[in-house]
Design a protein around this motif. Sequence first.
Motif, short mmCIF file in Angstrom:
data_model
loop_
_atom_site.label_atom_id
_atom_site.label_comp_id
_atom_site.label_asym_id
_atom_site.label_seq_id
_atom_site.Cartn_x
_atom_site.Cartn_y
_atom_site.Cartn_z
N SER A 65 0.82 -1.20 0.00
CA SER A 65 0.00 0.00 0.00
C SER A 65 0.85 1.26 0.00
N ALA A 66 2.19 1.09 0.09
CA ALA A 66 3.07 2.25 0.08
C ALA A 66 3.05 2.90 -1.30
N VAL A 67 3.66 4.08 -1.38
CA VAL A 67 3.67 4.83 -2.63
C VAL A 67 4.28 3.98 -3.74
N GLY A 68 3.61 3.92 -4.90
CA GLY A 68 4.10 3.12 -5.99
C GLY A 68 3.65 1.68 -5.94
N ARG A 69 2.97 1.31 -4.87
CA ARG A 69 2.46 -0.05 -4.71
C ARG A 69 3.53 -1.09 -5.04
N PRO A 70 4.68 -1.07 -4.32
CA PRO A 70 5.70 -2.07 -4.58
C PRO A 70 5.17 -3.46 -4.30
N GLY A 71 5.55 -4.41 -5.14
CA GLY A 71 5.12 -5.78 -4.94
C GLY A 71 4.03 -6.21 -5.88
N TYR A 72 3.34 -5.27 -6.52
CA TYR A 72 2.31 -5.62 -7.49
C TYR A 72 2.92 -5.59 -8.89
N ILE A 73 2.83 -6.70 -9.60
CA ILE A 73 3.39 -6.78 -10.94
C ILE A 73 2.35 -7.31 -11.91
N GLN A 74 2.35 -6.74 -13.11
CA GLN A 74 1.45 -7.16 -14.16
C GLN A 74 2.20 -8.10 -15.10
N VAL A 75 1.73 -9.33 -15.22
CA VAL A 75 2.40 -10.34 -16.03
C VAL A 75 1.62 -10.53 -17.33
N ASP A 76 2.27 -10.27 -18.44
CA ASP A 76 1.65 -10.49 -19.75
C ASP A 76 1.72 -11.97 -20.12
N GLY A 77 1.11 -12.31 -21.25
CA GLY A 77 1.15 -13.68 -21.73
C GLY A 77 -0.14 -14.42 -21.49
N SER A 78 -0.16 -15.69 -21.91
CA SER A 78 -1.35 -16.53 -21.77
C SER A 78 -1.08 -17.80 -20.97
N ALA A 79 0.14 -17.93 -20.43
CA ALA A 79 0.50 -19.13 -19.67
C ALA A 79 1.30 -18.72 -18.44
N PRO A 80 1.30 -19.54 -17.40
CA PRO A 80 2.13 -19.24 -16.23
C PRO A 80 3.61 -19.21 -16.61
N THR A 81 4.38 -18.45 -15.84
CA THR A 81 5.82 -18.37 -16.08
C THR A 81 6.56 -18.36 -14.76
N TRP A 82 7.78 -18.89 -14.78
CA TRP A 82 8.56 -19.01 -13.55
C TRP A 82 9.58 -17.87 -13.49
N PRO A 83 9.66 -17.16 -12.37
CA PRO A 83 10.55 -16.00 -12.27
C PRO A 83 11.96 -16.37 -11.79
N VAL A 84 12.87 -15.42 -11.99
CA VAL A 84 14.19 -15.46 -11.37
C VAL A 84 14.21 -14.35 -10.32
N ILE A 85 14.52 -14.70 -9.09
CA ILE A 85 14.43 -13.77 -7.97
C ILE A 85 15.81 -13.57 -7.38
N ARG A 86 16.20 -12.31 -7.18
CA ARG A 86 17.49 -12.02 -6.57
C ARG A 86 17.31 -11.15 -5.33
N VAL A 87 17.85 -11.62 -4.21
CA VAL A 87 17.85 -10.86 -2.97
C VAL A 87 19.24 -10.27 -2.79
N ASN A 88 19.31 -8.94 -2.67
CA ASN A 88 20.57 -8.24 -2.49
C ASN A 88 20.72 -7.84 -1.03
N GLY A 89 21.84 -8.26 -0.39
CA GLY A 89 22.08 -7.96 1.00
C GLY A 89 22.39 -6.48 1.24
N PRO A 90 22.50 -6.11 2.52
CA PRO A 90 22.66 -6.98 3.68
C PRO A 90 21.33 -7.35 4.34
N CYS A 91 21.12 -8.65 4.53
CA CYS A 91 19.94 -9.10 5.25
C CYS A 91 20.13 -10.56 5.61
N ALA A 92 19.21 -11.06 6.42
CA ALA A 92 19.28 -12.46 6.84
C ALA A 92 17.92 -13.11 6.72
N ASN A 93 17.94 -14.37 6.29
CA ASN A 93 16.75 -15.22 6.23
C ASN A 93 15.55 -14.57 5.54
#
Length: 298
Positions: free
Chosen positions: A183-211
């Motif tokens: 609900s923050a400005v820009g609504r981070p986390g909501y993405i519009q996926v085009d296409g007609s079939a499910p697709t698998w993403p590539v996700i990258r977490v950039n540190g510093p963080c844990a778990n």
Amino acid sequence: MSTPVDLADYQHQLGPVLIGRGTTVDIRAIEGLGQVALRSSDVEPPGEDGLWLGPDYYGGRTVRIDAAVKNSGNSAAVLDTVALLQDASDTAAVRGQAGTTLDLRVKFPGRPARVLRGRLRKFEPDLTTLKHGYVPLDLEFQTADHRYYADTSDSTSMPLGGLTEGGVTFPLQMPFTIEGDPSAVGRPGYIQVDGSAPTWPVIRVNGPCANPIITHVTSGRTLTVQTTMTAGEWVEIDTRPGWRTVLRENGGSVPLAPTSRIDQFVLTPGLNEIRWSATDNTLTSTLAVTWWPAYKAL
């Protein structure tokens, strides 16, 4: 990632080599662009008519290309083109490890270019008429799955947390555990996926963080990464079929929690919501999501 070359109608690209319209590689026929072979689980019921229909699973797509290299009076140029096509699949990047693929880009009228991911399984030139500058080619391209993919990827990046109009209360206690707020400005986390079939993403977490914990809110699927990253370190989760890896920046593997199903973390056509949380003392870690819109047909 380099920008793909624009293709004309009926012009295609196998690895780095253009084939079809406007090139010296004439394509006479392409087969295997319809429904692929099924692995069915049908059962004939004992003592009665009919059939118990089980789940169906698609295999990979086998694309057969009937082509010919033409360059009248120039046998050397013909052989150079044949060599380029053969070299495209004969690299460590393509065949050096499990899951790696070569791109076959196809372009037909009324559609943008689509990409098939696979490997060249048959490459048979007929040199009988080489002296005339004409070499027929019999090609078979085996894909890793039955889908067609968009020519370019889409991506989004989101910080660990966003501050709403409510602000924060001091004093703050370290370390922070912040959850992404769509609900923050820009609504981070909501993405519009085009296409007609499910697709698998590539996700990258950039540190510093844990778990870090990444949740696909739409389906409720969650990936929990059991590691700690300092600034400059990252973990990449590749959920694509044939890959399914969780790797650090140094190439080492990282464990997921036993409840994490990487094979079921899939984006569906339309609006998707991604949330994530982690422990971060600096509030500077980020999450990047990259995906290729997928299509059931051309």
